[in-house]
Design an enzyme around this catalytic site. Structure first.
Site, PDB file in Angstrom:
ATOM      1  N   ASP A  49      66.940 127.377  69.154  1.00 39.26           N
ATOM      2  CA  ASP A  49      66.357 126.067  68.810  1.00 39.26           C
ATOM      3  C   ASP A  49      66.455 125.087  69.969  1.00 39.26           C
ATOM      4  O   ASP A  49      65.570 124.254  70.166  1.00 39.26           O
ATOM      5  CB  ASP A  49      67.058 125.465  67.576  1.00 39.26           C
ATOM      6  CG  ASP A  49      66.489 126.024  66.264  1.00 39.26           C
ATOM      7  OD1 ASP A  49      65.711 126.993  66.320  1.00 39.26           O
ATOM      8  OD2 ASP A  49      66.837 125.486  65.193  1.00 39.26           O
ATOM      9  N   ASN A  94      60.836 128.305  65.655  1.00 35.87           N
ATOM     10  CA  ASN A  94      60.929 127.851  64.264  1.00 35.87           C
ATOM     11  C   ASN A  94      61.914 126.681  64.189  1.00 35.87           C
ATOM     12  O   ASN A  94      62.657 126.546  63.222  1.00 35.87           O
ATOM     13  CB  ASN A  94      61.370 129.009  63.357  1.00 35.87           C
ATOM     14  CG  ASN A  94      61.135 128.692  61.888  1.00 35.87           C
ATOM     15  OD1 ASN A  94      60.512 127.680  61.556  1.00 35.87           O
ATOM     16  ND2 ASN A  94      61.660 129.531  61.006  1.00 35.87           N
ATOM     17  N   GLY A  96      62.735 123.181  63.531  1.00 34.14           N
ATOM     18  CA  GLY A  96      62.293 121.934  62.901  1.00 34.14           C
ATOM     19  C   GLY A  96      62.725 120.724  63.703  1.00 34.14           C
ATOM     20  O   GLY A  96      62.002 119.728  63.803  1.00 34.14           O
ATOM     21  N   ARG A 124      55.528 125.924  57.435  1.00 32.70           N
ATOM     22  CA  ARG A 124      56.457 124.823  57.120  1.00 32.70           C
ATOM     23  C   ARG A 124      55.698 123.501  57.150  1.00 32.70           C
ATOM     24  O   ARG A 124      55.092 123.143  58.162  1.00 32.70           O
ATOM     25  CB  ARG A 124      57.640 124.827  58.113  1.00 32.70           C
ATOM     26  CG  ARG A 124      58.493 126.085  57.992  1.00 32.70           C
ATOM     27  CD  ARG A 124      59.710 126.044  58.892  1.00 32.70           C
ATOM     28  NE  ARG A 124      60.661 125.020  58.478  1.00 32.70           N
ATOM     29  CZ  ARG A 124      61.761 124.712  59.168  1.00 32.70           C
ATOM     30  NH1 ARG A 124      62.037 125.363  60.297  1.00 32.70           N
ATOM     31  NH2 ARG A 124      62.579 123.780  58.737  1.00 32.70           N
ATOM     32  N   SER A 171      63.921 115.296  55.508  1.00 31.20           N
ATOM     33  CA  SER A 171      64.351 114.058  56.175  1.00 31.20           C
ATOM     34  C   SER A 171      63.906 114.059  57.635  1.00 31.20           C
ATOM     35  O   SER A 171      63.919 113.018  58.295  1.00 31.20           O
ATOM     36  CB  SER A 171      65.872 113.936  56.111  1.00 31.20           C
ATOM     37  OG  SER A 171      66.479 114.935  56.932  1.00 31.20           O
ATOM     38  N   SER A 198      68.184 115.039  51.892  1.00 29.08           N
ATOM     39  CA  SER A 198      69.031 115.354  53.064  1.00 29.08           C
ATOM     40  C   SER A 198      69.451 114.096  53.825  1.00 29.08           C
ATOM     41  O   SER A 198      69.440 114.065  55.056  1.00 29.08           O
ATOM     42  CB  SER A 198      68.275 116.304  54.015  1.00 29.08           C
ATOM     43  OG  SER A 198      67.767 117.421  53.349  1.00 29.08           O
ATOM     44  N   ASP A 314      72.057 122.751  54.274  1.00 26.35           N
ATOM     45  CA  ASP A 314      72.327 123.963  55.068  1.00 26.35           C
ATOM     46  C   ASP A 314      73.656 124.610  54.670  1.00 26.35           C
ATOM     47  O   ASP A 314      73.722 125.802  54.374  1.00 26.35           O
ATOM     48  CB  ASP A 314      72.339 123.651  56.574  1.00 26.35           C
ATOM     49  CG  ASP A 314      70.975 123.213  57.086  1.00 26.35           C
ATOM     50  OD1 ASP A 314      70.005 123.249  56.304  1.00 26.35           O
ATOM     51  OD2 ASP A 314      70.882 122.833  58.263  1.00 26.35           O
ATOM     52  N   ASN A 337      64.232 121.896  48.567  1.00 22.51           N
ATOM     53  CA  ASN A 337      63.683 122.094  49.920  1.00 22.51           C
ATOM     54  C   ASN A 337      64.254 123.311  50.658  1.00 22.51           C
ATOM     55  O   ASN A 337      63.824 123.623  51.749  1.00 22.51           O
ATOM     56  CB  ASN A 337      63.681 120.801  50.752  1.00 22.51           C
ATOM     57  CG  ASN A 337      65.033 120.390  51.266  1.00 22.51           C
ATOM     58  OD1 ASN A 337      66.064 120.976  50.927  1.00 22.51           O
ATOM     59  ND2 ASN A 337      65.051 119.357  52.104  1.00 22.51           N
ATOM     60  N   GLU A 342      63.623 128.176  56.836  1.00 30.33           N
ATOM     61  CA  GLU A 342      63.356 129.385  57.614  1.00 30.33           C
ATOM     62  C   GLU A 342      62.636 130.460  56.793  1.00 30.33           C
ATOM     63  O   GLU A 342      61.918 131.298  57.314  1.00 30.33           O
ATOM     64  CB  GLU A 342      64.653 129.946  58.187  1.00 30.33           C
ATOM     65  CG  GLU A 342      65.132 129.258  59.459  1.00 30.33           C
ATOM     66  CD  GLU A 342      65.721 127.879  59.256  1.00 30.33           C
ATOM     67  OE1 GLU A 342      65.438 127.230  58.223  1.00 30.33           O
ATOM     68  OE2 GLU A 342      66.457 127.423  60.150  1.00 30.33           O
ATOM     69  N   HIS A 386      68.798 132.866  60.102  1.00 30.29           N
ATOM     70  CA  HIS A 386      70.179 132.901  60.586  1.00 30.29           C
ATOM     71  C   HIS A 386      71.213 132.664  59.479  1.00 30.29           C
ATOM     72  O   HIS A 386      72.249 133.300  59.448  1.00 30.29           O
ATOM     73  CB  HIS A 386      70.327 131.854  61.703  1.00 30.29           C
ATOM     74  CG  HIS A 386      69.881 130.462  61.331  1.00 30.29           C
ATOM     75  ND1 HIS A 386      70.555 129.340  61.690  1.00 30.29           N
ATOM     76  CD2 HIS A 386      68.808 130.006  60.607  1.00 30.29           C
ATOM     77  CE1 HIS A 386      69.936 128.264  61.232  1.00 30.29           C
ATOM     78  NE2 HIS A 386      68.860 128.649  60.576  1.00 30.29           N
ATOM     79  N   ARG A 387      70.910 131.721  58.586  1.00 30.71           N
ATOM     80  CA  ARG A 387      71.935 131.380  57.577  1.00 30.71           C
ATOM     81  C   ARG A 387      72.127 132.480  56.537  1.00 30.71           C
ATOM     82  O   ARG A 387      73.225 132.657  56.019  1.00 30.71           O
ATOM     83  CB  ARG A 387      71.631 130.037  56.905  1.00 30.71           C
ATOM     84  CG  ARG A 387      71.586 128.899  57.887  1.00 30.71           C
ATOM     85  CD  ARG A 387      71.886 127.530  57.337  1.00 30.71           C
ATOM     86  NE  ARG A 387      71.562 126.570  58.381  1.00 30.71           N
ATOM     87  CZ  ARG A 387      72.354 126.276  59.423  1.00 30.71           C
ATOM     88  NH1 ARG A 387      73.539 126.808  59.528  1.00 30.71           N
ATOM     89  NH2 ARG A 387      71.960 125.432  60.349  1.00 30.71           N
ATOM     90  N   LYS A 412      69.187 131.685  66.338  1.00 30.07           N
ATOM     91  CA  LYS A 412      68.524 130.373  66.152  1.00 30.07           C
ATOM     92  C   LYS A 412      69.514 129.228  66.354  1.00 30.07           C
ATOM     93  O   LYS A 412      69.180 128.212  66.966  1.00 30.07           O
ATOM     94  CB  LYS A 412      67.891 130.291  64.755  1.00 30.07           C
ATOM     95  CG  LYS A 412      67.089 129.010  64.522  1.00 30.07           C
ATOM     96  CD  LYS A 412      66.342 129.039  63.197  1.00 30.07           C
ATOM     97  CE  LYS A 412      65.324 127.908  63.084  1.00 30.07           C
ATOM     98  NZ  LYS A 412      65.849 126.591  62.807  1.00 30.07           N
TER      99      LYS A 412
HETATM  100  O1  LIG Z   1      67.548 116.587  60.975  1.00 26.11           O
HETATM  101  C1  LIG Z   1      68.159 117.653  61.106  1.00 26.11           C
HETATM  102  O2  LIG Z   1      68.824 117.925  62.131  1.00 26.11           O
HETATM  103  C2  LIG Z   1      68.123 118.634  60.001  1.00 26.11           C
HETATM  104  C3  LIG Z   1      67.764 118.231  58.739  1.00 26.11           C
HETATM  105  C4  LIG Z   1      67.780 119.131  57.572  1.00 26.11           C
HETATM  106  O3  LIG Z   1      66.452 119.411  57.221  1.00 26.11           O
HETATM  107  P1  LIG Z   1      65.683 118.696  55.974  1.00 26.11           P
HETATM  108  O4  LIG Z   1      65.710 117.236  56.178  1.00 26.11           O
HETATM  109  O5  LIG Z   1      64.317 119.282  56.089  1.00 26.11           O
HETATM  110  O6  LIG Z   1      66.415 119.105  54.724  1.00 26.11           O
HETATM  111  C5  LIG Z   1      68.514 120.451  57.874  1.00 26.11           C
HETATM  112  O7  LIG Z   1      68.236 121.392  56.886  1.00 26.11           O
HETATM  113  C6  LIG Z   1      68.132 120.989  59.231  1.00 26.11           C
HETATM  114  O8  LIG Z   1      68.787 122.193  59.501  1.00 26.11           O
HETATM  115  C7  LIG Z   1      68.501 120.027  60.316  1.00 26.11           C
HETATM  116  C1  LIG Z   2      66.688 124.304  58.143  1.00 25.89           C
HETATM  117  C2  LIG Z   2      67.178 124.657  59.323  1.00 25.89           C
HETATM  118  O1  LIG Z   2      66.548 124.507  60.514  1.00 25.89           O
HETATM  119  P1  LIG Z   2      65.404 123.540  61.053  1.00 25.89           P
HETATM  120  O2  LIG Z   2      66.065 122.598  61.992  1.00 25.89           O
HETATM  121  O3  LIG Z   2      64.421 124.441  61.738  1.00 25.89           O
HETATM  122  O4  LIG Z   2      64.788 122.796  59.888  1.00 25.89           O
HETATM  123  C3  LIG Z   2      68.526 125.285  59.429  1.00 25.89           C
HETATM  124  O5  LIG Z   2      69.049 125.385  60.558  1.00 25.89           O
HETATM  125  O6  LIG Z   2      69.108 125.686  58.406  1.00 25.89           O
END
Ligand SMILES: O=C(O)C1=C[C@@H](OP(=O)(O)O)[C@@H](O)[C@H](O)C1
Ligand SMILES: C=C(OP(=O)(O)O)C(=O)O
Length: 425
Positions: A49, A94, A96, A124, A171, A198, A314, A337, A342, A386-387, A412
């Protein structure tokens, strides 16, 4: 496909350090690129990531030097938005935390970029973010399916005073707008529609922005205001905390089969919401010692619980496999959510837990897990998540071995997870 079989583990104890936080690494890298001055980031996570964010920054013309072990990075800030003359295609895997924040920052930069990712990234959702940015005048096009990456962004200066964003799916959309807001030339107010999920990740965003010199007025997580004078300034040094979500697997192992397990790199004052995972273990019966420099868990008989886990999406996954070792069922609610991460994590968790013999009820936004007296050996599919791989390593803390398919998918966020897990055995 690679497989890893973990033999039954009778006891765990010891000290394990967690690598840097994914959420903090990618936020700090982006703000270090946008700020005025040089930032030295230490304890940066070295994982897929983060590589995607670093590669994107390179293509966007950001200068940085990375140490050989990739945990120290000195970034030369742009002193503002990105400015790139040639069109670029950025592949963000992947991640986010790369896709969403970069989308917003690039919409307000002088760039012509395409953001792409792995096949799962194309499933996604991102429309809540794109809608918010379009409301501010951004030029963003969906290149395949409406509402999903890949995206084409023709960035430009944006001057809207107000944006609204639906926070009920992720979030990260609000995080993205918040981090991009100081690039606007005027005051910006961001209004939240729907229930914000979140929420603790917003605290990470606000805290990181503050370290880079931007204070946000947070009106009870309903509206956020950023002044037109706000400007990112290099903090000099930025130390990335250890990853609290990564800590959850070791803390759970201690609760299930400790001995005492001490996790260093995080502590009771961590800004990451996922340290609250240890409170869930406490509620299940484990004994937790909260220290400034570490969190330590000592095992005890665990009992099932019923809890809203929206605040720790997570780390909550780790409770789903910890539940196999508790007396009575565990109900985890308000986790819709999980389905848009993933993989569809609610369905994947339910499927794999049933393979090891648990009874599981999967609802639209909840999962209920009943432990079983006799766990069965199974080959756990990990869905490139990964989780799932890390959560199911806990099954080995029984009298039964467990086989993890494609264990390398932990790259990841935690490439050497299984090596560190082994040090506790
Ligand atoms: O802002 C961040 O760093 C994250 C927010 C969360 O996602 P969501 O807001 O989509 O739940 C979490 O699941 C992700 O691993 C990291
Ligand atoms: C949801 C996750 O990752 P992302 O930052 O890609 O949303 C995660 O790491 O569990």
């Amino acid at each position: 496909m690679e497989q890893l079989t973990l033999a039954p583990i009778s006891k765990v104890s010891g000290v394990v350090n967690v690598p840097g936080s994914k959420s903090l690494s990618n936020r700090a890298l982006l703000l270090a690129a946008l700020c005025e001055g040089d930032t030295e980031l230490t304890n940066l996570l070295d994982s897929d990531d983060i590589s995607h964010m670093l590669n994107a920054l390179t293509q966007l013309g950001v200068n940085y030097t990375l140490s050989d072990d990739k945990t120290r990075c000195v970034v030369k800030g742009n002193g503002g938005a990105f400015n790139v003359s040639e069109p670029q295609e950025l592949f963000l895997g992947n991640a986010g935390t790369a896709m969403r924040p970069l989308c917003a920052a690039l919409a307000v930069s002088n760039v012509d970029v395409v953001l792409t990712g792995e096949p799962r990234m194309e499933e996604r959702p991102i429309s809540d973010l794109v809608d918010g940015l379009r409301e501010a005048g951004a030029d963003i096009k969906y290149l395949k399916n409406d509402g999903f990456p890949p995206l084409q962004i023709k960035g430009k200066a944006l001057t809207a005073n107000e944006m609204s964003v639906d926070g009920s799916v992720s979030s990260q959309f609000l995080t993205a707008l918040l981090m991009a807001a100081p690039l606007f030339k005027n005051d910006v107010t961001i209004k939240i529609k729907g229930d914000l999920v979140s929420k603790p990740y917003i605290d990470i965003t606000l805290d990181t922005m503050a370290k880079f010199g931007v204070e946000v007025v947070n009106n009870n997580y309903q509206t956020f205001t950023i002044s037109g004078d706000a400007k990112y300034v290099a903090p000099g040094k930025f130390m990335v905390e250890g990853d609290a979500s990564s800590a959850s697997y070791f803390l759970a192992a201690g609760a299930i089969k400790g001995g005492t397990v001490r996790v260093t790199g995080i502590g009771k004052n961590s800004i990451q919401g996922d340290i609250r995972f240890a409170e869930v273990l406490e509620a299940m019966g484990a004994s937790v010692n909260w220290h400034d420099e570490y969190i330590e868990v000592t095992g005890a008989p665990l009992k099932g619980i019923s809890m809203d886990m929206n605040h720790i999406p997570d780390a909550a996954m780790t409770i789903a496999t910890t539940a196999l070792f508790a007396e009575g069922p565990t109900l985890m609610t308000n986790i819709y959510n999980w389905r848009v991460k993933e993989t569809d994590r609610l369905h994947a968790m339910a499927t794999e837990l049933r393979k090891v013999g648990a009874k599981v009820e999967e609802g639209h936004d909840y999962i209920k897990v009943w432990p079983t007296d006799e766990l069965k050996h199974a080959e756990i599919d990990t869905y490139n998540d990964h989780r799932i791989a890390m959560c199911f390593s806990l099954v080995a803390l029984s009298d039964t071995a467990v086989t993890i398919n494609d264990p390398g998918c932990t790259r990841k966020t935690f490439p050497d997870y299984f090596t560190r897990f082994n040090t506790l055995v």
